[in-house]
Design a protein around this motif. Sequence first.
Motif, PDB file in Angstrom:
ATOM      1  N   VAL A 458       6.727  -6.239   2.972  1.00 13.56           N
ATOM      2  CA  VAL A 458       5.960  -5.034   2.686  1.00 13.56           C
ATOM      3  C   VAL A 458       6.541  -3.872   3.479  1.00 13.56           C
ATOM      4  CG1 VAL A 458       3.689  -3.940   2.759  1.00 13.56           C
ATOM      5  CG2 VAL A 458       3.889  -6.367   2.192  1.00 13.56           C
ATOM      6  N   GLY A 459       6.879  -2.828   2.777  1.00 16.96           N
ATOM      7  CA  GLY A 459       7.445  -1.645   3.418  1.00 16.96           C
ATOM      8  C   GLY A 459       6.410  -0.553   3.597  1.00 16.96           C
ATOM      9  N   ASP A 460       6.885   0.657   3.667  1.00 15.29           N
ATOM     10  CA  ASP A 460       5.994   1.797   3.871  1.00 15.29           C
ATOM     11  C   ASP A 460       5.145   2.018   2.625  1.00 15.29           C
ATOM     12  OD1 ASP A 460       7.087   2.225   6.355  1.00 15.29           O
ATOM     13  OD2 ASP A 460       8.611   3.620   5.605  1.00 15.29           O
ATOM     14  N   PRO A 461       3.874   2.379   2.800  1.00 16.99           N
ATOM     15  CA  PRO A 461       3.018   2.645   1.638  1.00 16.99           C
ATOM     16  C   PRO A 461       3.400   3.970   0.974  1.00 16.99           C
ATOM     17  CG  PRO A 461       1.849   3.151   3.652  1.00 16.99           C
ATOM     18  CD  PRO A 461       3.161   2.534   4.077  1.00 16.99           C
ATOM     19  N   SER A 462       2.915   4.148  -0.231  1.00 23.03           N
ATOM     20  CA  SER A 462       3.193   5.373  -0.985  1.00 23.03           C
ATOM     21  C   SER A 462       1.914   5.850  -1.652  1.00 23.03           C
ATOM     22  CB  SER A 462       4.260   5.119  -2.069  1.00 23.03           C
ATOM     23  OG  SER A 462       5.460   4.655  -1.501  1.00 23.03           O
ATOM     24  N   TYR A 463       1.838   7.146  -1.842  1.00 24.34           N
ATOM     25  CA  TYR A 463       0.703   7.703  -2.570  1.00 24.34           C
ATOM     26  C   TYR A 463       0.912   7.496  -4.065  1.00 24.34           C
ATOM     27  CZ  TYR A 463      -0.653  10.096   1.732  1.00 24.34           C
ATOM     28  OH  TYR A 463      -1.034  10.383   3.001  1.00 24.34           O
ATOM     29  N   SER A 464      -0.172   7.392  -4.817  1.00 22.52           N
ATOM     30  CA  SER A 464      -0.081   7.244  -6.265  1.00 22.52           C
ATOM     31  C   SER A 464      -1.341   7.800  -6.909  1.00 22.52           C
ATOM     32  CB  SER A 464       0.091   5.778  -6.665  1.00 22.52           C
ATOM     33  OG  SER A 464       0.050   5.635  -8.081  1.00 22.52           O
ATOM     34  N   GLU A 465      -1.142   8.548  -7.994  1.00 24.44           N
ATOM     35  CA  GLU A 465      -2.272   9.074  -8.753  1.00 24.44           C
ATOM     36  C   GLU A 465      -2.870   8.013  -9.666  1.00 24.44           C
ATOM     37  OE1 GLU A 465      -3.627  12.160  -8.594  1.00 24.44           O
ATOM     38  OE2 GLU A 465      -2.273  12.604  -6.930  1.00 24.44           O
TER      39      GLU A 465
END
Length: 694
Positions: A458-465
Amino acid sequence: MESDESTRQRAAVDPHDPLLGRVLDGRYRIVRRIARGGMAGVYEAVDLRLERTVAVKVMHSGLGDGNDFAQRFVREARAAAQLSHPHVVAVYDQGEDAGTVFLAMEYVPGRTLRDVIRDEAPMPPLRALGLVEPVLGALAAAHRAGIVHRDVKPENVLIGEGGDSPTIKVADFGLAKAVSATSSHTATGVVIGTVSYLAPELVVQGQADARADVYAVGVLLYELLTGTKPHEGDSQIQVAYKHVHEDVPAPSARVPGLPAYVDALVARATARDRDQRPADAGVLLHQVRRVAQTLRDGVLDDPELEADLRPLPVVAPLPVELEADADGFADLESPVERTAVAAAPVGAAAARPTHDELPVSDRTQQIQLPPDETAVASAPGITRLPAPRPDLPREPRTRRRSRRGPILLLLALLLVVGVGVGSWWFGFARYTTTPSVLGMNRAEATAALEQAGLEVEVGDPSYSEDVPVDDVVATDPGPGDRVLPGETVTLSLSQGPERYDVPKLAGLSVDDAQRALEETKLEFGRQVDKYHDSVPEGQVISSNPKAGTTLRPGTAVNVVVSKGREPVELTDWTGKKAAAATKALRGAGLEVETEEVFDNDVAEGVVISQSPTTGTLYKGDAVKLVVSKGPELVQMPRVIAQGQQAAKERLEALGFTVKIERSGQYIGLGFVLSSDPGAGEMVPKGSTVTLFLI
């Protein structure tokens, strides 16, 4: 035959349209026709039950005949209604009224992507990808739910009225499947109606999966980039033939200067071999975002990205030089070998659908493919030598059985097979493909990747609409990328929509306010300058939206900035009514201080003096007015019967001027008989009083 582009009639008012004014199912009152296509007409209507505007799609007369179609239509409508996505037109209701089959949907005022193409294409690649991304988001949600659209085209992409960031929604999920499933509806079938966006397998086999939608989006992207469709023809049959036998051209061939990786993206999405296309819209969405980010970074040449996106080339066999015999062919062993060479298929380009392979909707207009007289000459790996000239005499020769031909042919075939197998193994077979786990939760994605023989981290999280919190929003390598077994795939989990609170800007300078907004990824919008009594000049008074409001990144925040106290040019009100002066000065934001004094020369209520009289003041400053009370009045005392001298002294002490006269009854006594004014009257101080003596 309907044209590929639906005939759109906005706000049409047709007095002969029997649906106008009609109430369907006792609920939907038809107001006006918005558009008309090959399968249905779309109307603006009022939902009388919920008192809201809806769009009602009414199937053309004849499509709803029979229970089979009605049942299919209901089934597909219910499936579409289960889709809940911000970029999918919501389906509210489905019904049938006296043979009229209809669908009630969300009303999206605005225009379609066809209008955008007509007005803006060809457009910059970032703009084109920005329009395609929400379409893919909607299709990805449908594909995850097992729904294939089958009729992706610009007319089915609605763009709402929304200023700089309009809403983009995809309509008509499942309707093409419901219509095309019945052979009796070929006149308005999906194949004829939308041939410009048909995947080759739909033309040849009539079968569609998620990759058919991917192909249509690829064609749509080509049209946005170039302003034209990739395949044109004098008839629908010619266009369908080109979809089967010709690759979609590179957009840069029509619009020079487009990056090669953009060409590769279009080529990947529109590969005629559907196995080489992205597996579904979710995979293509990931690739579109990679390309968009590369464009935003200003990279014009990215060989690695281009190689990842470019469809894999088909390995062609090595050419074999053969001796020509009198028939123009090599000296092959038997007529069977000659027949095999002459009839050898020429890859995908030589394949053509038979009457039975075509969809039912096309059998009445079967695609006539040109004869394959040139097939052998153009076949990879086959060299056909020219036949002998007919004007030269043919020399008889004794037929001989040569072992050299078959041996050479066998060796060549073995070499080709060896090279092909080696290329296949080292270039393709030893790799596996990263499965698409977008939209899955962490546990599901880990299980799917480990089952494919890959490691997971698991890497860095990301924003998502679109992707819920803690579901997979991206992977590295991406879905569909080639990887070796055992490699590690890094998951990026969704943090949900990226949002930021408007910081408190009141009291900050303009520069500090700009920095505060930039730090929260918001934009400094419009600056409104306004006078303020207490906020110093140059400081922020307030913001719109106000502090604490949660916004998308990049949203503009307007600020109100103080211009300081408002200046007021002073007017001299001396000699004018005090009431008018007070009203005007207070209306200008000034404080008024009033002093009233007696004045024998200035009438009551008139300004005697003003301080200051002229100049520039600011709101909140004070102005002093001296206002006349008129002359001071003194009550006339009773002095009758008093001696002349005593009465005079008393009146002079009160400020009167005294005048002595003898009355008509004067007898020399020297006492006051009467006075003017009389006793008890209010007399201005300093007035003259006349005493009459007896």
